[in-house]
Write a protein that holds these residues in place. Structure first.
Motif, PDB file in Angstrom:
ATOM      1  N   ARG A  31       0.846  -1.179   0.000  1.00 27.32           N
ATOM      2  CA  ARG A  31       0.000   0.000   0.000  1.00 27.32           C
ATOM      3  C   ARG A  31       0.893   1.244   0.000  1.00 27.32           C
ATOM      4  O   ARG A  31       2.116   1.147   0.177  1.00 27.32           O
ATOM      5  N   SER A  32       0.279   2.390  -0.200  1.00 25.48           N
ATOM      6  CA  SER A  32       1.013   3.638  -0.034  1.00 25.48           C
ATOM      7  C   SER A  32       0.917   4.058   1.427  1.00 25.48           C
ATOM      8  O   SER A  32      -0.078   3.779   2.092  1.00 25.48           O
ATOM      9  N   ALA A  33       1.945   4.739   1.920  1.00 24.14           N
ATOM     10  CA  ALA A  33       1.940   5.223   3.296  1.00 24.14           C
ATOM     11  C   ALA A  33       1.694   6.722   3.362  1.00 24.14           C
ATOM     12  O   ALA A  33       1.067   7.195   4.313  1.00 24.14           O
ATOM     13  N   ALA A  34       2.175   7.478   2.375  1.00 22.45           N
ATOM     14  CA  ALA A  34       1.993   8.933   2.391  1.00 22.45           C
ATOM     15  C   ALA A  34       2.541   9.532   1.104  1.00 22.45           C
ATOM     16  O   ALA A  34       3.365   8.920   0.413  1.00 22.45           O
ATOM     17  N   ILE A  35       2.076  10.742   0.790  1.00 23.26           N
ATOM     18  CA  ILE A  35       2.639  11.540  -0.287  1.00 23.26           C
ATOM     19  C   ILE A  35       2.560  13.001   0.134  1.00 23.26           C
ATOM     20  O   ILE A  35       1.590  13.413   0.771  1.00 23.26           O
ATOM     21  N   ASP A  36       3.606  13.773  -0.185  1.00 25.05           N
ATOM     22  CA  ASP A  36       3.601  15.185   0.182  1.00 25.05           C
ATOM     23  C   ASP A  36       4.452  15.972  -0.807  1.00 25.05           C
ATOM     24  O   ASP A  36       5.621  15.643  -1.034  1.00 25.05           O
ATOM     25  N   PHE A  37       3.844  17.012  -1.393  1.00 29.22           N
ATOM     26  CA  PHE A  37       4.544  17.929  -2.278  1.00 29.22           C
ATOM     27  C   PHE A  37       4.724  19.257  -1.573  1.00 29.22           C
ATOM     28  O   PHE A  37       3.749  19.867  -1.118  1.00 29.22           O
ATOM     29  N   ALA A  38       5.986  19.696  -1.478  1.00 29.20           N
ATOM     30  CA  ALA A  38       6.269  20.991  -0.872  1.00 29.20           C
ATOM     31  C   ALA A  38       5.907  22.125  -1.817  1.00 29.20           C
ATOM     32  O   ALA A  38       5.543  23.217  -1.382  1.00 29.20           O
ATOM     33  N   ASP A  39       6.021  21.864  -3.113  1.00 30.20           N
ATOM     34  CA  ASP A  39       5.666  22.828  -4.152  1.00 30.20           C
ATOM     35  C   ASP A  39       5.389  22.038  -5.427  1.00 30.20           C
ATOM     36  O   ASP A  39       5.309  20.802  -5.388  1.00 30.20           O
ATOM     37  N   ALA A  40       5.253  22.713  -6.553  1.00 27.37           N
ATOM     38  CA  ALA A  40       4.872  22.046  -7.796  1.00 27.37           C
ATOM     39  C   ALA A  40       5.956  21.121  -8.339  1.00 27.37           C
ATOM     40  O   ALA A  40       5.673  20.276  -9.200  1.00 27.37           O
ATOM     41  N   GLN A  41       7.185  21.225  -7.833  1.00 24.67           N
ATOM     42  CA  GLN A  41       8.289  20.419  -8.342  1.00 24.67           C
ATOM     43  C   GLN A  41       8.775  19.360  -7.359  1.00 24.67           C
ATOM     44  O   GLN A  41       9.094  18.235  -7.744  1.00 24.67           O
ATOM     45  N   ASN A  42       8.857  19.698  -6.091  1.00 26.34           N
ATOM     46  CA  ASN A  42       9.473  18.823  -5.099  1.00 26.34           C
ATOM     47  C   ASN A  42       8.441  18.037  -4.307  1.00 26.34           C
ATOM     48  O   ASN A  42       7.595  18.621  -3.616  1.00 26.34           O
TER      49      ASN A  42
END
Length: 438
Positions: free
Chosen positions: A301-312
């Motif tokens: 499964r996935s545990a998490a996803i996080d984008f600090a901005d549109a690139q990173n």
């Protein structure tokens, strides 16, 4: 057997933990794998004294309020004035801050004995004081602000328990325009919804009129702040699990789907991207199990996803059969993903979520899970190549939010069904418990 691409230095979440039990470049033993397959979803916790968390005197109080509900959804919205630390049962199910000073939390009492167990806690002065209003629902699965007084919540109702698993018969998306004094239902749907441990914030607010919410196995979105629609992914068998948006149009959803046509139990973790506010979606990346020879991909499964901005952005997988996950990083908006930390231990402690402020600095927060290892906060300043522990944040964390200013918040729990909110002003080096007030 797939080999890890690097073996970075990893600092312990607890001083009593053996390092080899935290980071492993090889598969776990047969006993560990069997334990992971049967790991309980809801677990007990070791005792902890939150007063030991570098606490400074706090002037926090619950502010009085005489505001009344304006709809039948919320007949008892008068603010509660009792002190939080006298409550016999208290959970902070959700936490979301618009800025370092303005934030909301959902406080839960005992759903078995309280007709209205949920409350919305509001601060506009950096947690020095809180106002509390009733929140409809029995369980909160998402919370987000579009302004100091406006935002949404995802709640579940109609609970039942079957063989230890709690499920709910109805999900609702609620909206408030007066800081939680009153709520309006904007979407409602029946189903068999189960809560999760640790709780995840399944709501992303991207503007005054735009928001996204994962409800069950679907992604809902609104573009006018009132009407909600179901996203069409165009990927057979895809089940969304986590989401992150950099703005109203650009967003990423990670979940699972069969790795090939005809697969029955096998799963792959897939990242989908939208550049038009959820109208269309494109597959960007597919991740397999941590160990191709020994993993049981049906538990992936996935545990998490996080984008600090549109690139990173960062994405964490969870291979339950191996009690490990891979941390991936992108610096070009998801066109290319790199495995920056392979076989990062994801259970005992259970890795709960991510919060990054740029492509280098971020947190992974963790809960003990089935124990006996403590959870806590893992801090990186090199894009996930290495981590150090931050024990002062707490041993059992369910949520954390990191701001570019270096300020941040984390919710933790004690052994006595009492949750607390801690604050940092130096990027996580030191923490102070700010709720409940002492």
């Amino acid at each position: 057997m797939k080999k890890p691409n690097r073996k970075p230095t990893f600092f312990l979440l607890s001083a009593g933990v053996i390092a080899a039990g935290i980071v492993t470049g090889n598969g776990l033993s047969a006993n560990q794998t069997a334990e992971a397959a049967t790991e309980a979803a809801v677990v007990g916790h070791a005792a902890v004294d939150i007063a030991a968390v570098n606490e400074e005197p706090s002037a926090s109080v619950l502010a009085d309020s005489s505001a009344q509900a304006s709809t039948a959804e919320n007949p008892g919205a008068e603010a509660v004035t009792e002190a939080a630390d006298t409550t016999p049962f208290m959970r902070l199910q959700q936490m979301n801050f618009l800025s370092a000073t303005t934030g909301w939390m959902v406080r839960a009492g005992n759903a078995q004995t309280q007709k209205q167990p949920l409350s919305l806690l509001v601060t506009q002065n950096g947690s020095r004081s809180w106002t509390e209003h009733s929140l409809p629902g029995k369980y909160a699965a998402g919370l987000g602000l579009s302004g100091a007084d406006t935002g949404w919540a995802v709640v579940y109702d109609g609970s039942k328990q079957t063989q230890g698993v709690v499920s709910y018969a109805r999900a609702r998306v609620l909206h408030t325009a007066d800081g939680g004094k009153s709520w309006q239902t904007q979407w409602s749907g029946a189903g068999d919804f189960t809560d999760s441990f640790p709780p995840q914030n399944n709501l992303a607010v991207t503007g005054s009129d735009s928001a996204y919410a994962i409800v069950g196995d679907r992604l809902l979105f609104t573009r006018d702040g009132r009407v909600w629609s179901t996203a069409v992914f165009g990927q057979a068998g895809f089940v969304p699990e986590h989401l992150s948006f950099s703005d109203a149009k650009n967003g990423w959803v990670v979940g699972t789907m069969p790795p090939f046509v005809g697969a029955v139990d096998a799963k792959a973790v897939v990242v989908l991207h939208t550049a038009d506010g959820g109208r269309t979606w494109k597959k960007q990346f597919t991740a397999g199990p941590t160990d191709e020879e020994n993993s049981d991909s049906s538990t992936l499964r996935s545990a998490a996803i996080d984008f600090a901005d549109a690139q990173n952005g960062f994405m964490l997988t969870d291979d339950i059969s191996m009690m490990a996950g891979d941390l991936y990083r992108t610096t070009d908006g998801g066109k290319k993903w790199t495995n920056v930390y392979a076989k990062l231990r994801s259970h005992r402690p259970t890795l709960v979520g991510l919060s990054f402020i740029d492509g280098q600095k971020g947190w992974i927060y963790a809960s003990p899970g089935a124990g006996p290892i403590d959870g806590g906060l893992m801090v990186t300043r090199d894009g996930g190549n290495s981590f150090r522990s931050d024990p002062d944040a707490g041993y059992d964390l369910s949520a954390a939010q990191y701001f570019a200013s270096g300020q941040g918040y984390a919710t933790g729990s004690t052994a006595y069904d009492q949750d607390y909110l801690s604050r940092t002003r130096d990027g996580g080096d030191t923490w102070t418990v700010v709720y409940p007030a002492k």
